[in-house]
Design a protein around this motif. Structure first.
Motif, PDB file in Angstrom:
ATOM      1  N   GLU A 222       9.689  -5.532   6.255  1.00 50.43           N
ATOM      2  CA  GLU A 222       8.589  -4.609   5.989  1.00 50.43           C
ATOM      3  C   GLU A 222       8.678  -4.080   4.559  1.00 50.43           C
ATOM      4  O   GLU A 222       9.766  -3.836   4.044  1.00 50.43           O
ATOM      5  CB  GLU A 222       8.614  -3.438   6.973  1.00 50.43           C
ATOM      6  N   CYS A 224       7.785  -0.886   2.445  1.00 50.74           N
ATOM      7  CA  CYS A 224       7.520   0.531   2.683  1.00 50.74           C
ATOM      8  C   CYS A 224       7.351   1.245   1.351  1.00 50.74           C
ATOM      9  O   CYS A 224       8.153   1.049   0.428  1.00 50.74           O
ATOM     10  CB  CYS A 224       8.656   1.184   3.477  1.00 50.74           C
ATOM     11  N   GLU A 252       3.893   4.625   4.024  1.00 47.61           N
ATOM     12  CA  GLU A 252       3.177   3.428   4.459  1.00 47.61           C
ATOM     13  C   GLU A 252       4.183   2.332   4.765  1.00 47.61           C
ATOM     14  O   GLU A 252       5.133   2.126   4.008  1.00 47.61           O
ATOM     15  CB  GLU A 252       2.201   2.973   3.373  1.00 47.61           C
ATOM     16  N   LEU A 254       4.197  -1.737   5.724  1.00 46.52           N
ATOM     17  CA  LEU A 254       3.381  -2.943   5.763  1.00 46.52           C
ATOM     18  C   LEU A 254       4.234  -4.125   6.202  1.00 46.52           C
ATOM     19  O   LEU A 254       5.308  -4.357   5.629  1.00 46.52           O
ATOM     20  CB  LEU A 254       2.774  -3.235   4.385  1.00 46.52           C
ATOM     21  N   ALA A 256       5.496  -7.580   5.874  1.00 43.56           N
ATOM     22  CA  ALA A 256       5.450  -8.461   4.703  1.00 43.56           C
ATOM     23  C   ALA A 256       6.041  -9.837   4.970  1.00 43.56           C
ATOM     24  O   ALA A 256       5.410 -10.855   4.670  1.00 43.56           O
ATOM     25  CB  ALA A 256       6.185  -7.806   3.528  1.00 43.56           C
ATOM     26  N   TRP A 285       1.581  -7.803  -4.027  1.00 43.69           N
ATOM     27  CA  TRP A 285       0.877  -6.738  -3.326  1.00 43.69           C
ATOM     28  C   TRP A 285       0.206  -5.814  -4.328  1.00 43.69           C
ATOM     29  O   TRP A 285       0.634  -5.708  -5.479  1.00 43.69           O
ATOM     30  CB  TRP A 285       1.827  -5.924  -2.456  1.00 43.69           C
ATOM     31  N   THR A 287      -1.278  -1.709  -4.341  1.00 47.56           N
ATOM     32  CA  THR A 287      -1.346  -0.470  -3.576  1.00 47.56           C
ATOM     33  C   THR A 287      -2.784  -0.196  -3.141  1.00 47.56           C
ATOM     34  O   THR A 287      -3.735  -0.413  -3.887  1.00 47.56           O
ATOM     35  CB  THR A 287      -0.831   0.706  -4.418  1.00 47.56           C
ATOM     36  N   THR A 290      -3.531  -3.406   2.740  1.00 48.31           N
ATOM     37  CA  THR A 290      -2.528  -3.677   3.765  1.00 48.31           C
ATOM     38  C   THR A 290      -2.159  -5.150   3.840  1.00 48.31           C
ATOM     39  O   THR A 290      -1.344  -5.529   4.682  1.00 48.31           O
ATOM     40  CB  THR A 290      -3.041  -3.208   5.134  1.00 48.31           C
ATOM     41  N   SER A 291      -2.738  -5.972   3.000  1.00 51.85           N
ATOM     42  CA  SER A 291      -2.441  -7.401   2.963  1.00 51.85           C
ATOM     43  C   SER A 291      -2.134  -7.802   1.532  1.00 51.85           C
ATOM     44  O   SER A 291      -2.635  -7.184   0.582  1.00 51.85           O
ATOM     45  CB  SER A 291      -3.622  -8.231   3.489  1.00 51.85           C
ATOM     46  N   GLN A 412     -10.954  -7.874   4.919  1.00 57.15           N
ATOM     47  CA  GLN A 412     -10.581  -6.801   5.824  1.00 57.15           C
ATOM     48  C   GLN A 412     -11.815  -6.071   6.352  1.00 57.15           C
ATOM     49  O   GLN A 412     -11.908  -5.750   7.546  1.00 57.15           O
ATOM     50  CB  GLN A 412      -9.643  -5.827   5.113  1.00 57.15           C
TER      51      GLN A 412
END
Length: 490
Positions: A222, A224, A252, A254, A256, A285, A287, A290-291, A412
């Protein structure tokens, strides 16, 4: 290694202790012992020279040393010992600072990162810019789900905190009581447990703004994003976060990778962009999403480390478990590396670049250091094409990431709209019938107007939603995403 003082080395142990060494102790004592030995030898030679002068001063006479003489012993130095390793004598350094068992990590220390240069945590938890800030603080993470902030200067620790621990034994054999400056529990926002961190990086400040953001990779794969800001600043809830959740350090989480994350690094030139590596690939990624915006194809072997190039905005260096070093240029090709070099037959475990000077000449060459699982390191000079890029490379890379960000945001949004349409019609996809679901169609054998596949076009007005409304909703969603990124930057 301390970035400003290479003689300072910080390490984490399997039992959770944090250790600090100073290599200058060995260098200073070795040089002083060498000087004492030379001065003693010089005195003997001087005395022999006087005797030779009294005897007539014969030139060319060589005075042999007495092989039976016992060599002078080194003066014992606190924090250093000598051990015989075959025919050589090895300096065994004792730590100058050693964390207390009561205040250390409860499990293995996984990663260490230094607080960025020019910044320090004050006693109230705020980041300040003192004039003598010289990489005096660092953060550690471990399997116990805790991030800890340490200061190399025990005398700068709060006296009230030290006063409560006077009953404990002193640490490191140096008469210094060393305890962490701050501790933060990495509890998940949903309260399902703690994040078991495997790597950590601190953004520090960019564009003149101080950032308390930590990017943490976990053993569960993940990514974070955490905030180590003071509690009074952390209590401000956002629109999507309840007041109780806003108190937590982890903001958060996510998903990964499918295994432990081996590398997390922010982009050196573009704010809000992060690189992660784990399992059989790496991801880029941004910010607010979420993907990932960029995902590499699966590699034949696992990815063990990855780094952004400090001079090329689009270049990523990747190390693999089978000993390969891959160079990726995302502006050239994103489906395969531009260069693959077989380094060894074992895993590449570490990638580091030589610090880049502020002023670079046209003949500048970037150097790369590679560490391996066998304990060896390899020093490479990169070709000019990987050392210096075009002047517009950063702007082009940022435009590429913006384009991919809009694509991910659109997918999304469209997926949420699609799910809402399915739920609105009682779980039946709009326009789906027996013929279309079986791959058939209406008369004529082609895809009919009510075919399930026609709704893949989000701007199609076939189901009455209207392409104008869809475009308006998508533009509003993108603007909201941009506002969220601006709030995070502030």
């Amino acid at each position: 290694y301390n970035p400003s003082r290479p003689n300072i080395i910080v390490g984490g142990s399997v039992n959770g202790q944090v250790v600090v060494w100073d290599t200058d102790i060995a260098q200073d004592t070795s040089s002083s012992g060498h000087n004492r030995h030379n001065s003693a030898g010089g005195g003997n030679k001087g005395g022999g020279g006087g005797a030779r002068g009294g005897a007539g001063g014969r030139r060319g006479t060589v005075q042999s040393e007495d092989v039976r003489a016992i060599p002078p012993m080194e003066v014992p130095v606190k924090g250093r010992s000598l051990e015989q390793d075959g025919d050589t004598v090895v300096n065994r350094l004792q730590p100058i600072l050693l964390s207390k068992i009561e205040t250390m990590h409860k499990k293995t220390v996984r990663d260490i990162c230094w607080v960025p240069d020019g910044l320090e945590f004050a006693f109230d938890g705020k980041l300040i810019s003192p004039p003598n800030a010289n990489h005096n603080q660092f953060a550690t993470v471990g399997d116990d789900g805790v991030v800890t902030i340490w200061d190399l200067r025990p005398e700068h620790l709060p006296q009230d905190r030290l006063r409560k621990m006077r009953h404990q034994s002193k640490a490191g054999g140096e008469g210094k009581l060393w305890v962490p400056l701050f501790k933060h529990q990495l509890s998940r926002p949903d309260g399902s447990g703690d994040v078991l961190a495997s790597t950590v990086v601190m953004e520090g400040s960019k564009d003149g703004q101080v950032s308390y953001k930590l990017a943490v990779g976990s053993l569960e794969g993940e990514l974070c994003f955490c905030s180590v800001a003071p509690k009074e600043e952390r209590l401000v809830p956002s629109a999507q976060m309840e007041t109780r959740e806003a108190k937590r350090v982890v903001r958060e989480v996510l998903p990964a990778h499918s295994g432990a994350i081996t590398a997390v690094q922010p982009h050196p030139h573009i704010k809000g962009v992060y690189l992660t590596a784990g399992d059989w690939g790496f991801k880029v990624w941004r910010t607010g999403l979420t993907s990932p915006v960029i995902t590499s194809p699966y590699n034949a072997s696992k990815i063990t480390c990855a780094r952004w190039s400090p001079t090329r905005a689009s270049v990523i260096i990747v190390g693999t478990e089978d000993g390969n070093v891959q160079v990726w240029d995302l502006l050239d090709r994103s489906h395969e590396p531009v260069l693959v070099h077989q380094l060894i037959q074992d895993a590449v475990t570490c990638i580091e670049f030589k610090p880049v000077p502020d002023k670079r000449s046209d003949k500048f060459t970037q150097y790369l250091l590679l560490g391996t699982k066998l304990g060896s390191f390899h020093w490479y000079s990169l070709p000019k094409v990987f050392s210096k890029g075009p002047h517009s490379e950063t702007a082009t890379m940022e435009a590429t990431l913006d384009r991919e960000t809009r694509r991910v945001a659109f997918v999304q949004w469209r997926w949420s709209e699609r799910q809402a349409e399915v739920e609105k019609r009682g779980g039946v996809a709009p326009g789906a019938n027996d013929a279309s679901m079986m791959g058939g169609s209406k008369k004529g054998g082609g895809r009919g107007d009510d075919d399930y596949g026609t709704d893949l076009d989000p701007l199609n007005d076939e189901f009455g939603d209207g392409d104008i409304d869809a475009e308006r909703d998508f533009v509003a969603m993108v603007e909201k995403l941009a506002e969220t990124r601006e709030e995070e930057d502030e």
